[in-house]
Structures are given as structure tokens and as C-alpha cells.
Design an enzyme around this catalytic site. Structure first.
Site, short mmCIF file in Angstrom:
data_model
loop_
_atom_site.label_atom_id
_atom_site.label_comp_id
_atom_site.label_asym_id
_atom_site.label_seq_id
_atom_site.Cartn_x
_atom_site.Cartn_y
_atom_site.Cartn_z
N GLU A 45 27.09 78.45 -95.70
CA GLU A 45 26.97 78.37 -97.15
C GLU A 45 25.87 79.34 -97.56
O GLU A 45 24.71 79.15 -97.22
CB GLU A 45 26.59 76.95 -97.58
N ASP A 56 17.28 71.70 -106.35
CA ASP A 56 16.65 72.07 -105.08
C ASP A 56 15.21 71.62 -104.99
O ASP A 56 14.51 71.53 -106.00
CB ASP A 56 16.71 73.60 -104.91
#
Lengths: 254, 393
Positions: A45, A56
Site C-alpha cells: 500500500e 493518521d
């Protein structure tokens, strides 16, 4: 057939690695992909960085910032990925936030992915309803999987809907959290993983967020088709020789 | 419904809920319940009682005589600066804290720029005895020290946001992250008409008390509930949306939204979103934002911490795109000068945010006798340090 589907048909305990494009250095994107394949990663990914990555944690955010500060853009990433399929045969997904995709143009984005040999996308802040209404046809035309996330709080009905819309795998977040938290498999997580396993979804599942070593990877694999490692890998390649860091990190999973 | 939200959470092309799955249950819980809760008679009773007895509403609509002489128009100031905690922000936090209680939440988080929303949130948390965590950019913590002290006195934990430009945008990112990591017991009180649906609508509803009162007060004072102009400053745009809300369908009332030009719209140090921005997604909704060609958010600049934001609420984007609202901008210097002018003419020290709206009066031309309402969104106590430095006081 899409490489992601092929992979899930032939293999169990799939190890997928996330890393940020253009990190630690702008030119590292392809080298890392090749090193990961050589070291035994099953799927990749590649994150395209965004200035405001709310899902994140600090490690991946810092890697995105460094990459952006060094000049990474989606245009540059697609330039780099022209060489992707010279030496990389495993499935590759692009992961990032919706705004850069919208500015690039969804159709242009899908086309560019297909041209360089990207097999799927993960865009966590693209709403399911928008995808269904506006973008699904475009993704399918270009043979791209669109992977959705689910969390312990996602209701069964919504999981069924996601299972119907996607055609690669379903990304099971180990907890409702930003990236970089440690996986703690307690009773609640276990109940959640078992609940998903018992739903007999048509798509395979991958567990992500909080997988950092062989022990957590094996645990995740007992509930799903494999697991995704991001933060721990991004930390491991922060400095030093890429080849050495990648193979050193991957040895932990052998 | 022309300018209001539709059933899918959109204002024309703008709005929606662009959020990661981790936030979906929280936002969906709100979406399904907010109108039901707000419309409930008991909720309305408690909300209005608190606005009256605790906030001090209705806030006066003051006919500023010397301003009126200066501009040859009837300049009314809607005195949100007289609210408890010093700005319009408290209208929304009172509403959202009652809503959070109804949803059974035990912990409150918020982001703040100038600190007005942080103080308002910390205040209602103290009032209702709920745990409170406020995210604030490191830069803003420095330039808004009195408000940081207030929040701490009120029992809130102030967490510095140290990423990006270390201002409002980054504080918002940190608050969203906190919410992702605490999905069950926490309510996020967003302070402006931004964020995923239903936030822009919910905040607008709570702030609409500003225009609701203004209409009644204008009718009493002028015989008409429709002024010629209403003006308000816009960062995310909550005071402006409150000021515009009940005038949006009165098409003869001109809506003027004043953005922060910073050091000038072309200087690279600006927060003039409609001038510099284009359509995109930030903090959960599709709107207009300042961004690079590659879709990376551009860091804004304004002397006013409350306007230092690279986007505007989706409803503002809709008013701008349809031409219903006129979006203009005022520089740092023009706003500070207007702040001093207001102090000298009317004996009111305005927040630098509100001074942006006042500054635009200088650029308007009046035929004479028009009725003009300016939302004086907050008081300038928190900005004294900036005023002191600029004017060498």
C-alpha cells in the site's frame, strides 16, 4: 483478473506493507517496493501524502510532511510508478485522502492508476454514498478495487453494504483509532474479529492498525486473511540503507 | 430550502460528510438525533433559559451614533461582545453541551483559534461538570495567553497542536484525531459552521439566535425587520452564519462577509479563502479552501487568530457561488485601524475578528439613511497585546 483477487485465491496469512511515497527520500518509492517484494511482502500500500491526514498518527503524518516538503505530488508519484511493473509483480494499492484525488480528477486518477499497474485504492475519507453514486463505475472500468475500512463500531448492516460495494478486500481496523496504536487483543477485540469472521463476507479481510511484529501478525491472521503493517515499517526505514532496513524489518516476520 | 441544507447534508454543491469510517458512527449518531433533540420543547426551554440568564441575551442592537454620522447611514452593532465569555461562541457551546448530555457523552473536546470557542467550551463544561480537552495551535497559545489562562481556570486541559502552521487548522486536525481515538464517550464541539454534516447546520441553528433577535430589535427600532446590509467577519464563518441566517431568504437584504486578507490577498500571507481558494474537501466537508494544485492545504495567515483558517463553511461556499452573499476581504492593518476607530468613536474595543467587519464600512458607499447591521462578534480584551504592539501603546 485483478492481482488482488488472484493473491487472495492462492494464499493465506497475507502480509501487506504500507509506506509513504517519496519517504525518506523522493526517489525511494520504487526501490522500497522492489525491496519489499524481494523480502517476501505479499501486497503493498503506497501512501500518497496529504497535508492534513486526520486518520493518521504522528509517525505517518511526519513521513507525509517530509515527503511533501521534498516536493512529492500525485503527478510525480505517477511518473515514478511508470517503472513499477518492471520488477514488482505483487498487488499494489494507493492509499491517501480524497482532496488530492478530487484535484487530480477522479477519472484521471483511475486512468493513471490503471496505466502504471496499480490494482486498487484506499481513500478513507471518501464516503461510501459518494463512491457508489459518482465513482464506482469509473473504478470498475479501470479494473481497480476500492477498499473500505470497518471498525468495531461499524454496524453489521453497513458491513454488508460495504461487502457488496467492494471487490478487493475489507480493511478491518483493529480498534477505532488513528494509525500507530498498539494492537491489544482483549475480549472486546476478539468478539469483534469473531463477529466479522462469522459474517461470512464475500470479500476477504485484512486487519490493520497496530500490527508491528510476528506475534501480533500471527494473532491477526487467526481472524482474517492477513494483516497490514504501516507505522512500524515507516519507523524502520526512517534512516540508513533502504535495502538493509527493508530486509532487516521483514526478517521479523519469517 | 434555497440556502439551507438538504436531506443529504448539502448546500448546493457543498457540504456532505467526508470522514474516515472511524468517525462514521459518531457523526451518524449526531445526524440522526440533532434535529429531534433541538426541536424538543424541553431542550428549547432549557437552551433559551440559559441564553437569557447565563449568557445575558438578548444582546443589544446598538445604534452607533458616531459611526452613523461618519458614514451617513444608520450603523447598528449587534453586541455579541457583551455575551458571557466575550463572544458569540457561547451560543453554540450552550446548545451543543445540552445536546451532548442528551446523547449521554461524558467527555468534551474542542478546537480553538483565538481561544473564544475554547473559553466558551470550557465554560459550559464547568457549568455542566463535564471533562474538557481543548486543542489549540502552539502559535495561538502564544498570541492568546489570557484566553489560555481562562480555559485552565475553568478546568480544561489545553493541548498544544504542534503540526503544520500550528494554528486553527492544525488544532482541528488534532481534535478530530482525539475523536477518532475516543469514539464512544466523547462529543466534539466544533466551534464554527465547518466539519462534516450535520455540524454546519447544527452550529448555524444555534447561532441563528443572532439574526432572530436582530430582526425583532430592528422592527422595534426602525419599523422594519429588514436592513439594507448585514456585515460579519468570516473565518470558518459561524458569527456570519448566525447574523445571516434569518435574512438569507430576504433577497433585498445584502449579505456581506468579510474575510481576512492578512498582509494582502496576493502577499502569500492571507486567509482570504473565496479569493484564493477553490473547491475541495477539508475537515469533513466539500467547500472552498486554499490549496495547491496538488490538493495540499495552504497555510493561512491573519493577525486575527479566529480568522486564520484556510477554508469557509460549506453554506458560505454556497452563498458565495450563488452570489447571494458578497465576499470581500480586509488586511491586518485595516482591521487594526478599524479596531482603534471603534474604540475612539464608540468606546468599544472590538475583537480583531470583528474589527475586520467594521473595517469594510470604510469601503462602502451609502446613499444616506440605509440601515446597516454589523455583527460585533467579540470583544478585544484578548487582543490587547496585539493592539499594544501595533499602536505602541
Amino acid at each position: 483478473m485483478n492481482r488482488i483477487k488472484q493473491l487472495f485465491e492462492k494464499k493465506k496469512n497475507i502480509l501487506s506493507i504500507y509506506y509513504t511515497a517519496g519517504y525518506p527520500n523522493t526517489g525511494d518509492t520504487i526501490q522500497i517496493a522492489e525491496a519489499l517484494e524481494r523480502s517476501g511482502a505479499d501486497m503493498l500500500e503506497i501512501g500518497f501524502p496529504y497535508s492534513d491526514p486526520v486518520a493518521d498518527g504522528p509517525v505517518i503524518q511526519a513521513s507525509s510532511k517530509q515527503s511533501l516538503d521534498q516536493g512529492m505530488t500525485l503527478n510525480l508519484l505517477f511518473e515514478q510508478l511508470k517503472d513499477l511493473r518492471k520488477n514488482v509483480t505483487i498487488p499494489v494499492l494507493l492509499m491517501g485522502y480524497v482532496n488530492p484525488v478530487l484535484q487530480f480528477g477522479v477519472e484521471n486518477f483511475c486512468k493513471a492508476c490503471a496505466e502504471v499497474g496499480v490494482d486498487g485504492c484506499i481513500v478513507p475519507d471518501l464516503p461510501m454514498v459518494e463512491y457508489e453514486e459518482f465513482y464506482k463505475d469509473c473504478f470498475e472500468q479501470h479494473n481497480l478495487s476500492n477498499v473500505f475500512l470497518i471498525t468495531p463500531q461499524t454496524a453489521d448492516e453497513r458491513i454488508r453494504k460495504i461487502d457488496g460495494l467492494t471487490n478487493g478486500f475489507i480493511y478491518l481496523l483493529s480498534s477505532s483509532a488513528t494509525t500507530g496504536k498498539n494492537l491489544e487483543v482483549g475480549d472486546t477485540t476478539e468478539t469483534y474479529f469473531s463477529r466479522i469472521k462469522n459474517m461470512n463476507l464475500k470479500n476477504p479481510t485484512m486487519i490493520g492498525f497496530g500490527i508491528s511484529d510476528k506475534q501480533t501478525f500471527d494473532k491477526a491472521c487467526s481472524y482474517a486473511n492477513g494483516a497490514i503493517i504501516g507505522t512500524a515499517f515507516v519507523k524502520a526505514i526512517a534512516d540508513g540503507d533502504i535495502e538493509e532496513s527493508v530486509s532487516g524489518f521483514m526478517k521479523n516476520f519469517k | 430550502m434555497k440556502y439551507k441544507v438538504n436531506e443529504k447534508g448539502y448546500y448546493g454543491d457543498f457540504g456532505g460528510a467526508y470522514i474516515p469510517e472511524m468517525l462514521y458512527p459518531n457523526v451518524e449518531e449526531l445526524r440522526q438525533n440533532y434535529l429531534k433533540i433541538i426541536d424538543d420543547a424541553d431542550f428549547q426551554k432549557e437552551f433559551h433559559q440559559l441564553l437569557k440568564d447565563y449568557v445575558g441575551r438578548p444582546s443589544p442592537l446598538y445604534l452607533a451614533k458616531r459611526y452613523s454620522e461618519r458614514y451617513g447611514a444608520n450603523i447598528f452593532l449587534k453586541r455579541e461582545d457583551l455575551n458571557h465569555t466575550g463572544a458569540h461562541k457561547i451560543n453554540n457551546t450552550i446548545g451543543q453541551i445540552l445536546l451532548a448530555e442528551k446523547l449521554g457523552k461524558k467527555r468534551i473536546i474542542a478546537e480553538t483559534g483565538a481561544g473564544q470557542h475554547g473559553v466558551a467550551t470550557a465554560t459550559v463544561c464547568a457549568l455542566r461538570n463535564l471533562e474538557c480537552v481543548i486543542y489549540m495551535g502552539e502559535v495561538d497559545i502564544e498570541r492568546q495567553a489570557p484566553n489560555v489562562a481562562r480555559m485552565k481556570m475553568l478546568g480544561a486541559k489545553v493541548v498544544p497542536a504542534s503540526s503544520g502552521s500550528k494554528t486553527l487548522k492544525d488544532a482541528t486536525n488534532e481534535a478530530m484525531r482525539d475523536w477518532i481515538n475516543n469514539p464512544v464517550d466523547t462529543h466534539y464541539i466544533i466551534g464554527s459552521v465547518v466539519g462534516p454534516h450535520p455540524y454546519p447546520d447544527m452550529v448555524a441553528i444555534f447561532q441563528s439566535i443572532i439574526s432572530e433577535e436582530t430582526k425583532k430589535q430592528l422592527l422595534e427600532q426602525t419599523g422594519s425587520d429588514q436592513p439594507d446590509y448585514v456585515l460579519a467577519c468570516v473565518g470558518g464563518g459561524s458569527n456570519a452564519m448566525g447574523m445571516f441566517y434569518h435574512f438569507m431568504d430576504d433577497e433585498n437584504v445584502k449579505l456581506i462577509a468579510v474575510e481576512a486578507a492578512g498582509k494582502g490577498v496576493s502577499s502569500g500571507l492571507s486567509a482570504a479563502t473565496t479569493y484564493l481558494g477553490k473547491e475541495g474537501v477539508l475537515h469533513g466537508s466539500r467547500s472552498i479552501l486554499m490549496q495547491t494544485e496538488d490538493g495540499q492545504v495552504v497555510e493561512p495567515h491573519s493577525v486575527s487568530a479566529g480568522l486564520d483558517y484556510p477554508g469557509i463553511g460549506p453554506q458560505h461556499a454556497h452563498l458565495f457561488k450563488t452570489g447571494r452573499g458578497q465576499y470581500v476581504s480586509i488586511t491586518d492593518e485595516e482591521s487594526l485601524d478599524a479596531g482603534l476607530l471603534c474604540t475612539k468613536l464608540e468606546g468599544i474595543i472590538p475583537a480583531i475578528e470583528s474589527a475586520h467587519a467594521l473595517a469594510y464600512l470604510e469601503k462602502m458607499e451609502f446613499k444616506g439613511g440605509e440601515n446597516v447591521v454589523v455583527c460585533l462578534s467579540g470583544r478585544g480584551d484578548k487582543d490587547l497585546d496585539t493592539y499594544i504592539k501595533y499602536f505602541n501603546l
